[in-house]
Scaffold this motif. Structure first.
Motif, PDB file in Angstrom:
ATOM      1  N   GLU A  40      -8.358 112.709 -35.817  1.00 29.93           N
ATOM      2  CA  GLU A  40      -9.400 112.327 -36.790  1.00 29.93           C
ATOM      3  C   GLU A  40     -10.450 112.837 -36.545  1.00 29.93           C
ATOM      4  O   GLU A  40     -11.401 113.129 -37.591  1.00 29.93           O
ATOM      5  CB  GLU A  40      -9.296 110.752 -36.762  1.00 29.93           C
ATOM      6  CG  GLU A  40      -7.930 109.939 -37.326  1.00 29.93           C
ATOM      7  CD  GLU A  40      -8.117 108.725 -37.207  1.00 29.93           C
ATOM      8  OE1 GLU A  40      -9.123 108.019 -36.852  1.00 29.93           O
ATOM      9  OE2 GLU A  40      -7.031 107.831 -37.636  1.00 29.93           O
ATOM     10  N   LEU A  43     -10.699 116.339 -37.648  1.00 28.48           N
ATOM     11  CA  LEU A  43     -10.663 116.459 -39.310  1.00 28.48           C
ATOM     12  C   LEU A  43     -12.140 116.233 -39.692  1.00 28.48           C
ATOM     13  O   LEU A  43     -12.634 117.066 -40.573  1.00 28.48           O
ATOM     14  CB  LEU A  43      -9.699 115.457 -39.714  1.00 28.48           C
ATOM     15  CG  LEU A  43      -9.623 115.220 -41.466  1.00 28.48           C
ATOM     16  CD1 LEU A  43      -9.015 116.408 -41.888  1.00 28.48           C
ATOM     17  CD2 LEU A  43      -8.895 113.903 -41.734  1.00 28.48           C
ATOM     18  N   HIS A  44     -12.682 115.376 -39.202  1.00 26.58           N
ATOM     19  CA  HIS A  44     -14.310 114.928 -39.604  1.00 26.58           C
ATOM     20  C   HIS A  44     -15.136 115.940 -39.117  1.00 26.58           C
ATOM     21  O   HIS A  44     -16.254 116.452 -40.014  1.00 26.58           O
ATOM     22  CB  HIS A  44     -14.593 113.562 -39.346  1.00 26.58           C
ATOM     23  CG  HIS A  44     -13.918 112.592 -39.725  1.00 26.58           C
ATOM     24  ND1 HIS A  44     -13.903 112.232 -41.095  1.00 26.58           N
ATOM     25  CD2 HIS A  44     -12.960 111.460 -39.419  1.00 26.58           C
ATOM     26  CE1 HIS A  44     -13.209 111.332 -41.699  1.00 26.58           C
ATOM     27  NE2 HIS A  44     -12.611 110.836 -40.385  1.00 26.58           N
ATOM     28  N   ARG A  46     -14.312 119.138 -38.895  1.00 27.52           N
ATOM     29  CA  ARG A  46     -14.164 120.415 -39.799  1.00 27.52           C
ATOM     30  C   ARG A  46     -14.651 119.966 -41.190  1.00 27.52           C
ATOM     31  O   ARG A  46     -15.284 120.716 -41.871  1.00 27.52           O
ATOM     32  CB  ARG A  46     -12.870 120.698 -40.013  1.00 27.52           C
ATOM     33  CG  ARG A  46     -11.962 121.266 -38.829  1.00 27.52           C
ATOM     34  CD  ARG A  46     -10.638 121.711 -38.962  1.00 27.52           C
ATOM     35  NE  ARG A  46      -9.740 120.577 -39.283  1.00 27.52           N
ATOM     36  CZ  ARG A  46      -9.122 119.946 -38.388  1.00 27.52           C
ATOM     37  NH1 ARG A  46      -9.523 120.213 -36.986  1.00 27.52           N
ATOM     38  NH2 ARG A  46      -8.281 118.733 -38.564  1.00 27.52           N
ATOM     39  N   ALA A  47     -14.551 118.864 -41.692  1.00 29.26           N
ATOM     40  CA  ALA A  47     -15.186 118.483 -42.955  1.00 29.26           C
ATOM     41  C   ALA A  47     -16.463 118.548 -43.080  1.00 29.26           C
ATOM     42  O   ALA A  47     -17.289 119.178 -44.058  1.00 29.26           O
ATOM     43  CB  ALA A  47     -14.714 116.944 -43.552  1.00 29.26           C
ATOM     44  N   ALA A  48     -17.295 118.245 -42.093  1.00 28.69           N
ATOM     45  CA  ALA A  48     -18.812 118.458 -41.948  1.00 28.69           C
ATOM     46  C   ALA A  48     -19.117 119.900 -41.876  1.00 28.69           C
ATOM     47  O   ALA A  48     -20.031 120.019 -42.528  1.00 28.69           O
ATOM     48  CB  ALA A  48     -19.230 117.473 -40.620  1.00 28.69           C
ATOM     49  N   ASP A  50     -17.367 122.274 -43.037  1.00 27.37           N
ATOM     50  CA  ASP A  50     -17.269 122.751 -44.522  1.00 27.37           C
ATOM     51  C   ASP A  50     -18.130 122.673 -45.313  1.00 27.37           C
ATOM     52  O   ASP A  50     -18.728 123.281 -45.909  1.00 27.37           O
ATOM     53  CB  ASP A  50     -15.943 122.511 -44.950  1.00 27.37           C
ATOM     54  CG  ASP A  50     -14.680 123.221 -44.338  1.00 27.37           C
ATOM     55  OD1 ASP A  50     -15.021 124.118 -43.756  1.00 27.37           O
ATOM     56  OD2 ASP A  50     -13.810 122.483 -44.517  1.00 27.37           O
ATOM     57  N   ALA A  51     -18.871 121.093 -45.377  1.00 29.85           N
ATOM     58  CA  ALA A  51     -20.063 120.789 -46.098  1.00 29.85           C
ATOM     59  C   ALA A  51     -21.135 121.474 -45.928  1.00 29.85           C
ATOM     60  O   ALA A  51     -21.857 122.204 -46.645  1.00 29.85           O
ATOM     61  CB  ALA A  51     -20.234 119.222 -45.996  1.00 29.85           C
ATOM     62  N   SER A  80     -21.450 114.174 -48.992  1.00 29.14           N
ATOM     63  CA  SER A  80     -20.090 114.573 -48.343  1.00 29.14           C
ATOM     64  C   SER A  80     -20.413 114.830 -46.795  1.00 29.14           C
ATOM     65  O   SER A  80     -19.948 114.336 -45.964  1.00 29.14           O
ATOM     66  CB  SER A  80     -19.418 115.867 -48.985  1.00 29.14           C
ATOM     67  OG  SER A  80     -18.346 115.987 -48.209  1.00 29.14           O
ATOM     68  N   SER A  84     -19.144 112.473 -43.801  1.00 28.23           N
ATOM     69  CA  SER A  84     -18.295 113.149 -42.367  1.00 28.23           C
ATOM     70  C   SER A  84     -18.930 113.034 -41.292  1.00 28.23           C
ATOM     71  O   SER A  84     -18.300 112.652 -40.256  1.00 28.23           O
ATOM     72  CB  SER A  84     -18.189 114.670 -42.796  1.00 28.23           C
ATOM     73  OG  SER A  84     -17.297 114.752 -43.958  1.00 28.23           O
TER      74      SER A  84
END
Length: 101
Positions: A40, A43-44, A46-48, A50-51, A80, A84
């Motif tokens: 988890e 995942l967060h 990677r999302a940060a 990407d943002a 976003s 994240s």
């Protein structure tokens, strides 16, 4: 030597639930929680990331810094990123002890 899965055949008449199989396959409840915890967090992260890269691309396309404050797409990306980051920090601050038992 008996396998970790041997007791499942004795415990369930039909096949064991998928969640039980996953916990046993990963080596126990605490280890499965730690692995999920790490996944988890990744995942967060990677999302940060990407943002952040999307924010950089969007800012480079805007003509002036004044437009950045009024751009709805950029403000959505910033929200976003904040969500994240908050989720990643919350996962790091969660102690494993109370959920690993």
């Amino acid at each position: 030597m008996p396998s970790r899965f041997d007791f499942l055949d004795r415990s369930y008449d039909s096949g064991p639930p998928a969640a039980v199989l996953a916990v046993v396959g990963l080596g126990g409840r605490s280890r499965s929680f730690r692995l999920r915890h790490v996944a988890e967090h990744g995942l967060h992260q990677r999302a940060a990331a990407d943002a952040r890269s999307a924010i950089v691309r969007r800012r480079s396309r805007l003509r002036s810094p004044a437009w950045a404050t009024a751009d709805p797409w950029l403000s959505r990306l910033i929200r976003s990123l904040a969500a994240s980051r908050t989720a990643a920090v919350r996962i790091l601050q969660t102690p494993c002890g109370y959920r690993c038992n």
